[in-house]
Write a protein that holds these residues in place. Structure first.
Motif, short mmCIF file in Angstrom:
data_model
loop_
_atom_site.label_atom_id
_atom_site.label_comp_id
_atom_site.label_asym_id
_atom_site.label_seq_id
_atom_site.Cartn_x
_atom_site.Cartn_y
_atom_site.Cartn_z
N UNK A 26 45.91 17.92 54.38
CA UNK A 26 46.06 18.64 55.65
C UNK A 26 44.85 18.41 56.55
N UNK A 27 43.65 18.50 55.98
CA UNK A 27 42.43 18.29 56.76
C UNK A 27 42.38 16.86 57.32
N UNK A 28 42.74 15.89 56.48
CA UNK A 28 42.72 14.49 56.93
C UNK A 28 43.73 14.26 58.06
N UNK A 29 44.95 14.76 57.88
CA UNK A 29 45.98 14.61 58.90
C UNK A 29 45.56 15.29 60.20
N UNK A 30 45.00 16.50 60.10
CA UNK A 30 44.57 17.23 61.29
C UNK A 30 43.47 16.48 62.02
N UNK A 31 42.55 15.88 61.28
CA UNK A 31 41.46 15.11 61.89
C UNK A 31 42.01 13.95 62.72
N UNK A 32 43.00 13.24 62.17
CA UNK A 32 43.58 12.11 62.90
C UNK A 32 44.25 12.58 64.20
N UNK A 33 45.00 13.69 64.11
CA UNK A 33 45.73 14.17 65.29
C UNK A 33 44.75 14.71 66.33
N UNK A 34 43.74 15.45 65.90
CA UNK A 34 42.71 15.93 66.84
C UNK A 34 42.04 14.75 67.54
N UNK A 35 41.69 13.74 66.77
CA UNK A 35 41.03 12.57 67.33
C UNK A 35 41.90 11.90 68.39
N UNK A 36 43.21 11.86 68.12
CA UNK A 36 44.14 11.25 69.08
C UNK A 36 44.10 11.98 70.42
N UNK A 37 44.16 13.31 70.38
CA UNK A 37 44.17 14.07 71.63
C UNK A 37 42.83 13.99 72.37
N UNK A 38 41.75 13.99 71.61
CA UNK A 38 40.42 13.84 72.24
C UNK A 38 40.30 12.47 72.89
N UNK A 39 40.74 11.44 72.19
CA UNK A 39 40.72 10.08 72.72
C UNK A 39 41.60 9.97 73.96
N UNK A 40 42.79 10.57 73.88
CA UNK A 40 43.72 10.53 75.00
C UNK A 40 43.13 11.23 76.22
N UNK A 41 42.38 12.29 76.00
CA UNK A 41 41.78 13.05 77.09
C UNK A 41 40.75 12.21 77.86
N UNK A 42 40.11 11.27 77.16
CA UNK A 42 39.14 10.40 77.83
C UNK A 42 39.78 9.57 78.92
N UNK A 43 41.07 9.27 78.76
CA UNK A 43 41.76 8.43 79.73
C UNK A 43 42.04 9.16 81.05
N UNK A 44 41.77 10.46 81.10
CA UNK A 44 41.89 11.18 82.36
C UNK A 44 40.80 10.73 83.34
N UNK A 45 39.71 10.27 82.81
CA UNK A 45 38.60 9.81 83.66
C UNK A 45 38.71 8.30 83.82
N UNK A 46 38.78 7.86 85.06
CA UNK A 46 38.99 6.44 85.35
C UNK A 46 37.88 5.56 84.76
N UNK A 47 36.64 6.06 84.79
CA UNK A 47 35.51 5.28 84.27
C UNK A 47 35.69 4.98 82.80
N UNK A 48 35.97 6.02 82.01
CA UNK A 48 36.19 5.84 80.58
C UNK A 48 37.42 4.98 80.32
N UNK A 49 38.47 5.23 81.08
CA UNK A 49 39.73 4.52 80.88
C UNK A 49 39.55 3.01 81.03
N UNK A 50 38.86 2.59 82.09
CA UNK A 50 38.65 1.16 82.33
C UNK A 50 37.81 0.53 81.22
N UNK A 51 36.76 1.23 80.81
CA UNK A 51 35.88 0.68 79.77
C UNK A 51 36.60 0.56 78.43
#
Length: 259
Positions: A26-51
């Motif tokens: 459960x902890x491992x699965x939750x870590x992967x899903x949390x990481x996905x949403x945090x990573x996805x949130x970076x794409x809201x910023x154009x600077x991070x998204x392009x890089x």
């Protein structure tokens, strides 16, 4: 993320009460899903998204070029190049351990196996098709076909659909359907041997997709965490005969209500 925290908290209480050994999964699965949403949130910023996009595309092209070169060297000089040789025996077990004599030369390049490579470059391939970046698409698609991954071949077909104007795709759909039927029935023999084997029921496709789907969605409880299936997965005998893909594994660990 708040919703995910609540779902994980509910699942954690159940695991602690009924199957404490499942907490680690459960902890491992939750870590992967949390990481996905945090990573996805970076794409809201154009600077991070392009890089991130530039780095990802560069790595995809590099991995594709190395795989193409590896396959060329094998067929031209009958030599197997191992890019990564670690104490974990990752790359040798992929390239050499797949039994070239019976399965042919199959490689994931820098990845452990062909399907991992195909999954990694698939977004780049579809992105290149969407923007009509022909050279980028050709390099990635060629590498995916050479990897002989059945999943990768499906991604190539999907990206081809993105290359075509929707209007023309609808008009030509009957011809495309006939052509695909001829290919899938092996009347027109252009599929890699590995793909043909999978279509006839061989290969790992049924083990990774059909069996987990049947085990989880048809023969098991899917609303809440499924402890019995998770226990089976932890048993060496069962784990060697069925490989849970990410979707079925998520359903097993969190349940559909949790997801």
């Amino acid at each position: 993320i708040i919703s995910l925290l609540l779902a994980c908290l509910f699942a954690a209480i159940q695991y602690a009460s009924y199957y404490p050994e499942g907490l680690q999964a459960l902890v491992r699965m939750s870590f992967y899903i949390f990481s996905f949403f945090i990573f996805l949130n970076l794409f809201k910023r154009a600077t991070y998204s392009r890089k991130i996009k530039k780095i990802y595309l560069f790595i995809s092209v590099l991995c594709s070029a190395l795989l193409i070169f590896q396959v060329f060297i094998y067929h031209a000089f009958d030599t197997v190049i191992v890019y990564i040789n670690t104490p974990l025996d990752i790359q040798p077990s992929s390239v050499i351990g797949l039994d070239i004599e019976s399965q042919g030369f199959r490689s994931g390049g820098l990845f452990k196996e062909p399907s991992y490579f195909a999954i990694f470059v698939a977004p780049a391939m579809i992105y290149a098709a969407s923007l009509r970046k022909w050279m980028l698409w050709l390099i990635l698609s060629f590498a995916v076909v050479l990897s002989t991954s059945t999943l990768g071949f499906a991604f190539v077909i999907l990206s081809v659909a993105r290359l075509t104007n929707t209007k023309y795709l609808v008009i030509l759909s009957p011809l495309i359907a006939i052509f695909l039927a001829l290919i899938l029935t092996d009347i027109i023999q252009i599929l890699p041997e590995r793909v043909s084997q999978t279509m006839s029921g061989e290969g790992s496709f049924s083990m990774r997709v059909i069996e987990p789907f049947t085990r989880v969605f048809l023969n098991g409880n899917v609303l809440s965490p499924n402890y019995s299936v998770l226990k089976d997965l932890a048993h060496p005998d069962a784990a060697s005969s069925i490989w849970f893909n990410s979707l079925s594994y998520s359903v097993v660990v969190l349940g559909i209500l949790g997801i």
